[in-house]
Scaffold this motif. Structure first.
Motif, PDB file in Angstrom:
ATOM      1  N   GLU A  94       1.040  -1.237   0.017  1.00 21.07           N
ATOM      2  CA  GLU A  94       0.018   0.195   0.047  1.00 21.07           C
ATOM      3  C   GLU A  94       0.833   1.160   0.089  1.00 21.07           C
ATOM      4  OE1 GLU A  94      -3.122   0.064  -0.407  1.00 21.07           O
ATOM      5  OE2 GLU A  94      -3.774  -1.832  -0.032  1.00 21.07           O
ATOM      6  N   ILE A  95       0.537   2.180  -1.079  1.00 22.46           N
ATOM      7  CA  ILE A  95       1.508   3.414  -1.091  1.00 22.46           C
ATOM      8  C   ILE A  95       0.264   4.551  -1.037  1.00 22.46           C
ATOM      9  CG2 ILE A  95       2.917   4.975  -2.541  1.00 22.46           C
ATOM     10  CD1 ILE A  95       4.147   2.408  -3.645  1.00 22.46           C
ATOM     11  N   ASP A  96       0.612   5.620  -0.170  1.00 19.35           N
ATOM     12  CA  ASP A  96      -0.092   6.654   0.115  1.00 19.35           C
ATOM     13  C   ASP A  96       0.441   7.654  -1.317  1.00 19.35           C
ATOM     14  OD1 ASP A  96      -1.677   8.734   0.635  1.00 19.35           O
ATOM     15  OD2 ASP A  96      -0.589   9.305   2.530  1.00 19.35           O
ATOM     16  N   TYR A  97      -0.763   7.576  -2.384  1.00 20.05           N
ATOM     17  CA  TYR A  97      -0.285   8.223  -3.538  1.00 20.05           C
ATOM     18  C   TYR A  97      -0.518   9.723  -3.162  1.00 20.05           C
ATOM     19  CZ  TYR A  97      -0.239   3.726  -5.749  1.00 20.05           C
ATOM     20  OH  TYR A  97       0.451   2.264  -5.959  1.00 20.05           O
ATOM     21  N   GLN A  98      -1.701  10.160  -2.395  1.00 15.50           N
ATOM     22  CA  GLN A  98      -1.725  11.447  -2.108  1.00 15.50           C
ATOM     23  C   GLN A  98      -0.599  12.287  -1.532  1.00 15.50           C
ATOM     24  OE1 GLN A  98      -5.239  11.515   0.194  1.00 15.50           O
ATOM     25  NE2 GLN A  98      -6.684  11.626  -1.505  1.00 15.50           N
ATOM     26  N   LYS A  99       0.100  11.552  -0.985  1.00 14.13           N
ATOM     27  CA  LYS A  99       1.473  12.093  -0.533  1.00 14.13           C
ATOM     28  C   LYS A  99       2.287  12.643  -1.358  1.00 14.13           C
ATOM     29  CE  LYS A  99       5.372  10.647   2.363  1.00 14.13           C
ATOM     30  NZ  LYS A  99       6.218   9.555   3.212  1.00 14.13           N
ATOM     31  N   PHE A 100       2.473  12.218  -2.646  1.00 16.39           N
ATOM     32  CA  PHE A 100       3.127  12.439  -3.959  1.00 16.39           C
ATOM     33  C   PHE A 100       2.343  13.548  -4.598  1.00 16.39           C
ATOM     34  CE2 PHE A 100       4.621   8.484  -2.446  1.00 16.39           C
ATOM     35  CZ  PHE A 100       5.818   8.650  -2.296  1.00 16.39           C
ATOM     36  N   GLU A 101       1.301  14.100  -4.345  1.00 13.86           N
ATOM     37  CA  GLU A 101       0.574  14.797  -4.954  1.00 13.86           C
ATOM     38  C   GLU A 101       0.912  16.418  -4.695  1.00 13.86           C
ATOM     39  OE1 GLU A 101      -3.681  14.254  -4.732  1.00 13.86           O
ATOM     40  OE2 GLU A 101      -3.484  12.308  -5.935  1.00 13.86           O
ATOM     41  N   SER A 102       1.114  17.394  -5.547  1.00 18.31           N
ATOM     42  CA  SER A 102       1.447  18.705  -5.426  1.00 18.31           C
ATOM     43  C   SER A 102       0.925  19.483  -6.576  1.00 18.31           C
ATOM     44  CB  SER A 102       2.896  18.926  -4.880  1.00 18.31           C
ATOM     45  OG  SER A 102       3.775  18.353  -5.794  1.00 18.31           O
ATOM     46  N   GLU A 103       1.046  20.870  -6.474  1.00 16.21           N
ATOM     47  CA  GLU A 103       0.826  21.616  -7.623  1.00 16.21           C
ATOM     48  C   GLU A 103       1.331  22.937  -7.283  1.00 16.21           C
ATOM     49  OE1 GLU A 103      -3.666  23.266  -6.245  1.00 16.21           O
ATOM     50  OE2 GLU A 103      -3.689  21.740  -7.730  1.00 16.21           O
TER      51      GLU A 103
ATOM     52  N   TYR B 200       2.166  10.716  -8.361  1.00 15.48           N
ATOM     53  CA  TYR B 200       3.094   9.685  -8.305  1.00 15.48           C
ATOM     54  C   TYR B 200       3.914   9.283  -9.384  1.00 15.48           C
ATOM     55  CZ  TYR B 200       4.559   4.746  -7.132  1.00 15.48           C
ATOM     56  OH  TYR B 200       5.321   3.902  -7.005  1.00 15.48           O
ATOM     57  N   LYS B 201       3.136   9.211 -10.448  1.00 12.94           N
ATOM     58  CA  LYS B 201       3.652   8.815 -11.559  1.00 12.94           C
ATOM     59  C   LYS B 201       4.831   9.649 -12.267  1.00 12.94           C
ATOM     60  CE  LYS B 201      -0.415   6.647 -13.734  1.00 12.94           C
ATOM     61  NZ  LYS B 201      -1.511   6.908 -14.637  1.00 12.94           N
ATOM     62  N   TYR B 202       4.591  11.025 -11.811  1.00 13.00           N
ATOM     63  CA  TYR B 202       5.680  11.968 -12.071  1.00 13.00           C
ATOM     64  C   TYR B 202       6.973  11.708 -11.729  1.00 13.00           C
ATOM     65  CZ  TYR B 202       8.416  16.378 -12.381  1.00 13.00           C
ATOM     66  OH  TYR B 202       9.343  17.446 -12.889  1.00 13.00           O
ATOM     67  N   HIS B 203       7.075  11.532 -10.316  1.00  8.87           N
ATOM     68  CA  HIS B 203       8.272  11.458  -9.646  1.00  8.87           C
ATOM     69  C   HIS B 203       9.115  10.182 -10.042  1.00  8.87           C
ATOM     70  CE1 HIS B 203       7.091  14.839  -7.213  1.00  8.87           C
ATOM     71  NE2 HIS B 203       5.991  14.368  -6.866  1.00  8.87           N
ATOM     72  N   THR B 204      10.574  10.507  -9.742  1.00 10.25           N
ATOM     73  CA  THR B 204      11.454   9.134 -10.047  1.00 10.25           C
ATOM     74  C   THR B 204      11.450   8.365  -8.943  1.00 10.25           C
ATOM     75  OG1 THR B 204      13.213  10.456  -8.940  1.00 10.25           O
ATOM     76  CG2 THR B 204      13.035  10.895 -11.344  1.00 10.25           C
ATOM     77  N   ALA B 205      11.960   6.892  -9.282  1.00  9.96           N
ATOM     78  CA  ALA B 205      11.919   6.020  -8.298  1.00  9.96           C
ATOM     79  C   ALA B 205      12.689   6.274  -7.074  1.00  9.96           C
ATOM     80  CB  ALA B 205      12.531   4.665  -8.930  1.00  9.96           C
ATOM     81  N   GLU B 206      13.874   7.224  -7.230  1.00 11.84           N
ATOM     82  CA  GLU B 206      14.689   7.633  -6.137  1.00 11.84           C
ATOM     83  C   GLU B 206      14.048   8.535  -5.481  1.00 11.84           C
ATOM     84  OE1 GLU B 206      19.249   9.812  -5.721  1.00 11.84           O
ATOM     85  OE2 GLU B 206      18.189   9.596  -7.538  1.00 11.84           O
ATOM     86  N   TYR B 207      13.114   9.219  -5.940  1.00 14.84           N
ATOM     87  CA  TYR B 207      12.512  10.345  -5.017  1.00 14.84           C
ATOM     88  C   TYR B 207      11.451   9.689  -4.173  1.00 14.84           C
ATOM     89  CZ  TYR B 207       9.297  14.313  -3.761  1.00 14.84           C
ATOM     90  OH  TYR B 207       8.537  15.101  -2.923  1.00 14.84           O
ATOM     91  N   VAL B 208      10.552   8.739  -4.920  1.00 15.08           N
ATOM     92  CA  VAL B 208       9.702   8.005  -4.317  1.00 15.08           C
ATOM     93  C   VAL B 208      10.257   7.325  -3.047  1.00 15.08           C
ATOM     94  CG1 VAL B 208       7.991   6.258  -4.564  1.00 15.08           C
ATOM     95  CG2 VAL B 208       8.171   8.053  -6.085  1.00 15.08           C
ATOM     96  N   LEU B 209      11.354   6.563  -3.210  1.00 13.51           N
ATOM     97  CA  LEU B 209      11.906   5.684  -2.099  1.00 13.51           C
ATOM     98  C   LEU B 209      12.242   6.191  -1.137  1.00 13.51           C
ATOM     99  CD1 LEU B 209      13.624   3.008  -4.313  1.00 13.51           C
ATOM    100  CD2 LEU B 209      11.425   2.698  -2.899  1.00 13.51           C
ATOM    101  N   LYS B 210      12.888   7.697  -1.440  1.00 11.49           N
ATOM    102  CA  LYS B 210      13.307   8.644  -0.205  1.00 11.49           C
ATOM    103  C   LYS B 210      12.469   9.019   0.608  1.00 11.49           C
ATOM    104  CE  LYS B 210      16.384  12.846   0.337  1.00 11.49           C
ATOM    105  NZ  LYS B 210      17.092  13.862  -0.194  1.00 11.49           N
ATOM    106  N   GLN B 211      10.984   9.139   0.065  1.00 18.48           N
ATOM    107  CA  GLN B 211       9.767   9.354   0.763  1.00 18.48           C
ATOM    108  C   GLN B 211       9.404   8.283   1.620  1.00 18.48           C
ATOM    109  OE1 GLN B 211       9.349  12.694   0.815  1.00 18.48           O
ATOM    110  NE2 GLN B 211      10.970  12.516  -0.583  1.00 18.48           N
ATOM    111  N   LEU B 212       9.245   7.160   1.108  1.00 20.60           N
ATOM    112  CA  LEU B 212       8.914   5.846   1.652  1.00 20.60           C
ATOM    113  C   LEU B 212       9.925   5.269   2.769  1.00 20.60           C
ATOM    114  CD1 LEU B 212       7.154   4.378  -1.217  1.00 20.60           C
ATOM    115  CD2 LEU B 212       5.990   5.801   0.402  1.00 20.60           C
ATOM    116  N   LEU B 213      10.993   5.264   2.471  1.00 16.80           N
ATOM    117  CA  LEU B 213      12.008   4.681   3.512  1.00 16.80           C
ATOM    118  C   LEU B 213      12.323   5.512   4.775  1.00 16.80           C
ATOM    119  CD1 LEU B 213      14.665   3.154   0.920  1.00 16.80           C
ATOM    120  CD2 LEU B 213      12.670   1.978   2.135  1.00 16.80           C
TER     121      LEU B 213
END
Length: 216
Positions: free
Chosen positions: A39-48, A151-164
């Protein structure tokens, strides 16, 4: 698409597969499993954020963007020219300016005078602030344009940095063979192996299986 995660282990000291005298202890062992649902909180990666944009006829875009080079939006994966949705005839485009333009009081404060003059002399447009009234009839109208990231916009490195956990490295590097990604996770990453596998697969459309090599 479905994702599988494999642990491939080779006993310490083994140089390669051996099966002399029916001894298979040194053969690599594989455990291919369907990972649990991550489960990933996709809203965490939403910004504008908002940028300034210049509305212009599509036939003038090429010349205008050359004049505006260095001042238009330069963001990975985001076009600096988009359709002006307010134009009922769909002839106009929006040239998006850099984020810094929105921090300026006006676009005139952001664009140098010589650039504005070239737009007027060579393209035939003068910049005016949009007020919503008859904007579709004018060119050079400066508008606000909202850019949304997810979430789709961000790189794997960025996403993992937020999740780990904070301070942990981001093990996004891998070797790819066909639809298989080979990773080499250190022990501290193993509690998060399924999250890492999911992010790698999400960010690489060809990946269907993630293999972790241990004990080599």
């Amino acid at each position: 698409r479905s994702l599988s995660f494999s642990i491939s282990s080779v006993p310490s000291g083994a140089i390669g597969p051996r099966d002399n005298n029916n001894n298979n202890d040194l053969l690599p062992r594989h455990s291919l499993v369907q990972p649990p649902n991550v489960e990933i909180d996709y809203q965490k990666f939403e910004s504008e954020y908002l940028v300034h944009a210049i509305s212009i006829d599509r036939t003038k875009v090429s010349k205008a963007t050359k004049i505006l080079r260095g001042f238009t939006l330069e963001e990975r994966g985001i076009q600096d020219v988009v359709l002006d949705e307010t134009d009922p005839e769909k002839r106009k485009r929006l040239i998006l300016l850099k984020r810094e333009s929105f921090a300026a009081k006006t676009v005139a404060d952001f664009l140098p005078e010589d650039v504005r003059k070239r737009l007027e002399d060579e393209v035939g447009i003068s910049l005016v602030s949009g007020d919503g009234k008859n904007d579709e009839e004018n060119e050079g109208v400066v508008k606000e344009h909202r850019i949304t990231l997810d979430y789709k916009y961000h790189t794997a490195e960025y996403v993992l940095k937020q999740l780990l956990p904070d301070g942990m490295e981001t093990p996004s590097a891998f070797e790819q063979v066909g639809h298989v990604a080979h990773v080499n996770l250190r022990e501290e990453f193993l509690p998060y192996k399924y999250t890492i596998a999911k992010v790698i697969a999400d960010k690489n459309s060809r990946i269907r299986t993630v293999v972790n090599k241990v004990g080599a």
